[in-house]
Write an enzyme that holds these catalytic residues in place. Structure first.
Site, PDB file in Angstrom:
ATOM      1  N   ASP A   1      33.829  41.826  38.151  1.00 56.97           N
ATOM      2  CA  ASP A   1      33.982  41.763  39.762  1.00 56.97           C
ATOM      3  C   ASP A   1      32.608  41.516  40.194  1.00 56.97           C
ATOM      4  OD1 ASP A   1      34.981  42.301  42.278  1.00 56.97           O
ATOM      5  OD2 ASP A   1      36.209  44.051  41.554  1.00 56.97           O
TER       6      ASP A   1
ATOM      7  N   ASP B   1      39.842  39.988  48.686  1.00 60.81           N
ATOM      8  CA  ASP B   1      40.885  41.020  48.090  1.00 60.81           C
ATOM      9  C   ASP B   1      42.334  40.821  48.866  1.00 60.81           C
ATOM     10  OD1 ASP B   1      39.118  41.826  46.071  1.00 60.81           O
ATOM     11  OD2 ASP B   1      38.902  43.651  46.802  1.00 60.81           O
TER      12      ASP B   1
END
Length: 490
Positions: A182, A277
């Site tokens: 991430d 996201d």
């Protein structure tokens, strides 16, 4: 068809012709890696792709991830249950293989004082991550793990910047097969000197016109070399650490489309996030779908643009029609397909969608690496960046023929026509054997075009196969759930 221009995030103008969309003869040059040996192969492509042993990363990853369903509410039992459900529901037999642990798996406030390794939470994973990995492997599946290229993960747990080699060694020792990496909590000295326009509400880019950011965001010039950015360097350090291990670990970047990742991602990893996201809101799925649709030219074997995990079957905020479109387009764009639903509570309809054989065959085709691409937008003029009305007409070659997708972005049934003369790889006025990909129904030989009434927010998916000779159109009695066929004149 005439030459057209891709407009991506206001920074890339990539002229292509319909003849290039999509074809089995286009190949990336590749960078083979076996141990510490690298061999460059010549060819024309955006960049050299990273090739790993045993075909790891050659095709889009198929599997399950914990985040969308559980966030931080995880423990070993949930992963073992998901793995067993993957077997029981037929996902393993269909090619889904990864069971991926997302954030929150470690002790939150410290690393091991002596080894400096992250410490698996003993309450969540009593036998450590290696114990869980052994059990997943015994089921014939693979296991993934999560970290971030920052000081902490997105949920505030220890992350890997400065510890890349230590963490890669630990994961290899534990039996890890996949890393999601991430982009949270990046230290100031590792931030980029200027920004890449990501026209995505999740990244704060609200002021944009046709994919071009209009705000004063300190954007880099169009000719900026993003492969030399700090972001690229951060992710390359972990790539090198993984490559140094004896175990092959699939590397998946989660950098949210930042730093021009499409231009360097496949030299570093097997996949890279193209957007912020996803969530279960249909408008968000459409926005991400639209964004990723402009990056298809950078997807091929060994490198896949990733619009985030699947929300099919996760709650009830989307309809089955919307689930079908979500899955069909992710599969057609050759995105990684990581299930985000709780497989203990998933509906039969959601399972059926995610096990669709023609779409999985297209996504996993071992001969043609390029994805389906838009050949006509529909509501908007071609090459329009529109998060509400993305491109509606898509096509791509695979071993079974040409897959054609027709998306209806409206809340009422719409008539759609697949005109063979408009579709790359098909001939105007020719007759082809056509199959409905959703139902498997043989629609017979169709001359010139195929017409369907497509339900609200649904997508018709056709497999156009071999040519027919001396046969006219046959009545199409049924064309997929939500679709109504009819007689027509080509």
């Amino acid at each position: 068809m005439s030459t057209v221009a891709w407009v991506v995030a206001g920074l890339c103008l990539l002229p292509i012709t319909q003849a290039e969309l999509p074809g089995p003869d286009f190949r990336h040059p590749v960078r083979h890696h076996q141990g510490n040996e690298q061999v460059a192969l010549l060819g024309a492509a955006p960049s050299a792709a990273l090739v790993r042993p045993n075909d790891v990363g050659r095709l889009p990853a198929l599997g399950w991830n914990s985040w969308n369903a559980f966030n931080c509410d995880i423990n070993e039992e949930k992963f073992l249950t998901a793995a067993q459900k993957m077997i029981d529901l037929g996902f393993k037999d269909a090619g889904y293989e990864y069971v991926n642990i997302d954030d929150c798996w470690s002790i939150k406030d410290h690393r091991d004082e002596k080894t400096k390794r992250m410490i698996p939470d003993p309450e969540r994973f009593p036998e450590g991550i290696s114990g869980t990995a052994n059990k997943i492997h015994d089921m014939g599946l693979k296991i993934g793990i999560y970290s971030s290229a920052g000081t902490k993960t997105c949920a505030g747990y220890p992350a890997s910047i400065g510890y890349e080699t230590i963490d890669a060694e630990a994961w290899a020792e534990w039996g890890i097969d996949y890393l999601k990496y991430d982009n949270c909590n990046v230290p100031q000295n590792w931030t980029d000197e200027c920004n890449f326009c990501v026209p995505d509400a999740d990244n704060g880019s609200l002021d944009y016109i046709n994919g071009t950011c209009m705000d004063d965001g300190n954007y880099c010039p169009p000719d900026y070399d993003w492969s030399k950015s700090n972001t690229a360097k951060r992710y390359q350090i972990m790539s090198d650490a993984l490559l140094a291990q004896d175990r092959v670990i699939l590397y998946s970047l989660c950098e949210w489309g930042h730093a021009g990742v499409q231009y360097w991602g496949n030299t570093t990893a097997a996949s890279w996030r193209s957007t912020g996201d996803i969530n279960t809101n249909w408008d968000r799925v459409l926005e991400i779908f639209n964004e990723n649709s402009f990056w298809g030219h950078y997807t091929d074997f060994w490198g896949h643009s990733d619009p985030d995990m699947l929300e099919v079957g996760n709650g009830d905020s989307m309809t089955p029609n919307q689930w079908r479109t979500h899955f069909a387009m992710w599969a057609a764009m050759k995105s990684p397909l990581l299930i985000g639903a709780d497989l203990s509570n998933v509906t039969d309809e959601a399972v059926k969608i995610m096990l669709n054989k023609p779409l999985l065959d297209f996504n996993q085709d071992p001969v043609v690496g390029k994805p389906a691409m838009p050949y006509k937008w529909g509501t908007n003029a071609d090459w329009t960046f529109n998060k509400t009305y993305p491109a509606e007409f898509w096509a791509g070659r695979f071993q079974q023929g040409v897959m054609v997708l027709m998306f209806n972005p409206y809340d009422a049934t719409k008539e759609k026509v697949a005109d063979f003369g408009e579709i790359p790889g098909l001939e105007k006025g020719a007759s082809y054997k056509v199959t409905d990909a959703w139902t498997g129904d043989d629609l017979g030989c169709r001359t010139g075009s195929v017409l369907a009434n497509v339900g609200a927010y649904d997508t018709a998916v056709l497999v156009v196969g071999e040519k027919c000779y001396g046969q006219g159109n046959r009545v199409m009695e049924r064309m997929g759930e939500g679709f109504i066929g009819r007689d027509f004149t080509a």
